[in-house]
Scaffold this active site. Structure first.
Site, PDB file in Angstrom:
ATOM      1  N   MET A  57      16.969  22.087  -1.139  1.00  0.00           N
ATOM      2  CA  MET A  57      17.540  20.744  -1.008  1.00  0.00           C
ATOM      3  C   MET A  57      17.804  20.425   0.464  1.00  0.00           C
ATOM      4  O   MET A  57      18.931  20.201   0.894  1.00  0.00           O
ATOM      5  CB  MET A  57      18.829  20.620  -1.834  1.00  0.00           C
ATOM      6  N   GLY A  58      16.703  20.425   1.242  1.00  0.00           N
ATOM      7  CA  GLY A  58      16.773  19.947   2.607  1.00  0.00           C
ATOM      8  C   GLY A  58      16.500  18.462   2.646  1.00  0.00           C
ATOM      9  O   GLY A  58      16.648  17.749   1.645  1.00  0.00           O
ATOM     10  N   ILE A  94      13.634  16.775   2.923  1.00  0.00           N
ATOM     11  CA  ILE A  94      12.543  16.329   2.060  1.00  0.00           C
ATOM     12  C   ILE A  94      12.950  16.436   0.596  1.00  0.00           C
ATOM     13  O   ILE A  94      12.684  15.534  -0.208  1.00  0.00           O
ATOM     14  CB  ILE A  94      11.260  17.127   2.344  1.00  0.00           C
ATOM     15  N   THR A 143       4.619  21.162  -1.995  1.00  0.00           N
ATOM     16  CA  THR A 143       4.251  20.484  -0.753  1.00  0.00           C
ATOM     17  C   THR A 143       4.887  21.177   0.449  1.00  0.00           C
ATOM     18  O   THR A 143       5.002  20.585   1.516  1.00  0.00           O
ATOM     19  CB  THR A 143       4.683  19.002  -0.775  1.00  0.00           C
ATOM     20  N   SER A 144       5.290  22.439   0.282  1.00  0.00           N
ATOM     21  CA  SER A 144       5.960  23.151   1.371  1.00  0.00           C
ATOM     22  C   SER A 144       4.952  23.962   2.174  1.00  0.00           C
ATOM     23  O   SER A 144       4.377  23.474   3.145  1.00  0.00           O
ATOM     24  CB  SER A 144       7.085  24.021   0.826  1.00  0.00           C
ATOM     25  N   GLU A 182      -5.657  28.260   3.453  1.00  0.00           N
ATOM     26  CA  GLU A 182      -6.065  26.890   3.752  1.00  0.00           C
ATOM     27  C   GLU A 182      -7.151  26.921   4.812  1.00  0.00           C
ATOM     28  O   GLU A 182      -6.988  27.598   5.824  1.00  0.00           O
ATOM     29  CB  GLU A 182      -4.883  26.055   4.268  1.00  0.00           C
ATOM     30  N   HIS A 195      -3.502  19.187   2.337  1.00  0.00           N
ATOM     31  CA  HIS A 195      -2.334  19.258   3.232  1.00  0.00           C
ATOM     32  C   HIS A 195      -2.102  17.907   3.925  1.00  0.00           C
ATOM     33  O   HIS A 195      -2.134  17.807   5.159  1.00  0.00           O
ATOM     34  CB  HIS A 195      -2.510  20.374   4.277  1.00  0.00           C
TER      35      HIS A 195
END
Length: 331
Positions: free
Chosen positions: A156-157, A159, A238-239, A269, A288
């Site tokens: 819970m940052g 983003i 999405t991290s 990636e 990404h």
């Protein structure tokens, strides 16, 4: 007096390049692919500053090469797992990232993946384009509702909080797991804290991952964790790719352990075209692009440029990752 030299490892928005060019001797790597390793090492020896991206490995070898000349490495990303911060500090090299400016854009992409997987958007589009959609069927492409469902946010940052705000518009119940409890966020937004990861996974219809990549979070989501999720649940990441064990995820998607996944990041990636995940219809993978809006990518590049210029002028950097470099210099 010669102007400081700056090496930029990609073609970035012109506004940021113009800002640097006005005060430095600027070199921009001409291709869209990352510079070869020998080029990075040579520029580390020659330049006062480097503006890098997540694909550039800024490790002990490079930082030691730049010791005595290289003053700052500005990473054009909020994540900085590609930069050895401890080594940078040891060599007296300041490092920075680009937080906050990409928060809302990345949250948009995370929620887009939630919707795309749940409503089978990519699968349907593919079938239309290939002539597989030839008549209406009551249960064709039927997925779970997003509105009124339960979302668990891992991390819970900034983003994660923005994703929660978007979830409220869909009347979702929002839970979160984070090593640091965010009591003010709970009071202000009504999100619910899970004391451990299993609790967050078990309750969720959707799980959205927003934790940084650290030794502790590498493969944080593996076989055991996936089996804790509902068979109807959807995982979105999405991290950073290595936070999720992609082999375990493939098996879980193949065997119906969970219903689907949306990935903006993978391990490795780019993901190889023969990777088993790409054979599955219940996974959506994007290249990404979490921060990929024109405005956000420009803001990121400008912030990286301002970090470089501040360091070269001896001023406070907007988003320095290792301010102890300056404390050590003052003693």
């Amino acid at each position: 007096m010669p102007r400081p030299r700056v090496f930029v490892t990609r073609r970035l928005p012109q506004e940021a390049l113009d800002l640097l060019a006005a005060e430095t001797e600027l070199e921009v790597w001409p291709g869209d692919e990352r510079p070869p390793r020998d080029v990075l090492l040579r520029r580390a020896r020659e330049c006062d500053a480097m503006l890098t991206t997540i694909e550039d490995r800024i490790d002990e070898e490079l930082l030691a090469t730049g010791d005595g000349h290289l003053k700052v490495v500005a990473n054009c990303a909020v994540g900085f797992d590609n930069v050895d911060i401890q080594s940078a500090t040891q060599h007296g090299i300041a490092a920075s990232n680009t937080p906050q400016v990409l928060t809302k854009t990345t949250a948009d992409l995370a929620f887009a993946l939630i919707l795309a997987v749940a409503r089978r958007v990519v699968e349907g589009d593919r079938d239309v384009r290939t002539g597989q959609w030839n008549h209406w069927r009551p249960f064709a492409y039927a997925g779970p509702d997003v509105h009124g469902s339960t979302l668990s946010i891992l991390g819970m940052g900034q983003i994660g909080l923005e994703v929660a705000k978007r979830a409220f518009g869909f009347e979702m119940a929002v839970y979160y797991y984070d090593p640091i409890r965010r009591l003010e966020v709970e009071r202000q937004y009504g999100v619910r804290f899970c004391h451990d990861l299993p609790s967050a996974l078990k309750v969720a219809d959707f799980v959205s991952v927003h934790t940084p990549l650290t030794p502790e979070t590498r493969h944080m989501i593996g076989r055991k964790e996936l089996r804790l999720m509902k068979p109807t649940a959807i995982l979105v990441n999405t991290s950073r790719g290595p936070v999720v064990d992609n082999t375990a995820l493939y098996e879980a998607l193949r065997d119906g352990i969970i219903a689907g996944a949306g990935l903006d990041v993978t391990e490795p990636e780019p993901i190889p075209t023969d990777h088993p995940l790409l054979s599955l219809p219940n996974v959506v993978i994007t290249p990404h692009i979490g921060s990929a809006s024109l405005a956000t990518r420009t803001a990121m590049a400008l912030l990286a440029a301002r970090n470089i210029l501040a360091r070269l002028k001896g001023e406070d950097m907007p988003t320095c990752l290792n301010p102890e470099v300056f404390k050590a210099r003052r003693r």
